[in-house]
Design a protein around this motif. Sequence first.
Motif, PDB file in Angstrom:
ATOM      1  N   TYR A 165       0.808  -1.227   0.000  1.00 30.28           N
ATOM      2  CA  TYR A 165       0.000   0.000   0.000  1.00 30.28           C
ATOM      3  C   TYR A 165       0.837   1.271   0.000  1.00 30.28           C
ATOM      4  O   TYR A 165       0.322   2.366  -0.207  1.00 30.28           O
ATOM      5  N   SER A 167       3.156   4.404  -0.760  1.00 33.38           N
ATOM      6  CA  SER A 167       3.661   5.233  -1.858  1.00 33.38           C
ATOM      7  C   SER A 167       5.085   5.669  -1.544  1.00 33.38           C
ATOM      8  O   SER A 167       5.520   5.634  -0.397  1.00 33.38           O
ATOM      9  N   ASN A 220       5.455   0.177   7.804  1.00 30.49           N
ATOM     10  CA  ASN A 220       5.438   0.602   6.402  1.00 30.49           C
ATOM     11  C   ASN A 220       6.531  -0.033   5.557  1.00 30.49           C
ATOM     12  O   ASN A 220       6.286  -0.478   4.432  1.00 30.49           O
TER      13      ASN A 220
END
Length: 300
Positions: A165, A167, A220
């Motif tokens: 997910y 960016s 992340n």
Amino acid sequence: EEAKMSRKSKRSLKEKFALKNSLVKEALSEFLGTFILIALGCGCVGQAVLSRGAHGGPMTVSVGFAMAVTIAVYVSGGVIHMTFVIYFSGGHINPAVSLAMCVTGRLKWTKLPIYILAQLLGAFVGAAAVFGIYYDAFMDYSNGTLEVTGPNATAHIFATYPAPYLSLINGFADQVMSTAVLLLAIFAIFDTRNNSVPKGLEPIAVGLLIIVLTCSLGMNSGCAMNPARDLGPRLFTAIAGWGMEVFTAGNNWWWVPIVAPMLGGVLGAITYIIFIEIHHSDTQPGEENDMYDKYELTNM
């Protein structure tokens, strides 16, 4: 007589092999410290992944990598790096730390390329050691195929890759933030004029810092916070059989954990200086001069 001979032979051995050049000693300590960091840290990830969770998971990786940092700083921190004018020496094992030291006047700029090269080489050799120790496990895990993505991916044992997910912009901000906190806290830990950690226990405090960072900011992209820790092993995987996909995966992610930590480290160091360090009360008369005599003044 025997004891005297033994002492004499020890002295001659030290005279023969002890390095005189301080920069070479510092580079060797950075190499060895970063090697330990990757051999133990990526070893934790390898054990968890290659055992398919039977011998580790997110928590053992988080704690294990943090303890790898602690041991690496203990190993390399004994060689005095003339860095912090007042309160820090030894064991950077991270180009973001070394750059922050240069920007804040704690390390000579001429030393920076040597430090970074030593750290990269240490990380590369550390990755090679993990691959060698777990070679049979790698072959068994994916039937001899070294994959970067997919259910049998193993490249992430060595370097960080973004979550599906994530960016690039969000990932960049993630790495700036986590490395800024890392450097801000490191400055605080080694600041003897703040509520400093007892001498000799600083690496343990750094290890605890890594645990909280990986537990809070690791989802992340794995919380690299260290360009050498990421690029050195990534270069190894490119050569060792994973191929150039290690650079193209994750929308060409590879440059983010190099550039963002360098920026974040400087930001964190300057933030600590502006918010905390410059506001310390004046030292006792004579104390500051003693400190400046004890440590090398850089960038003067």
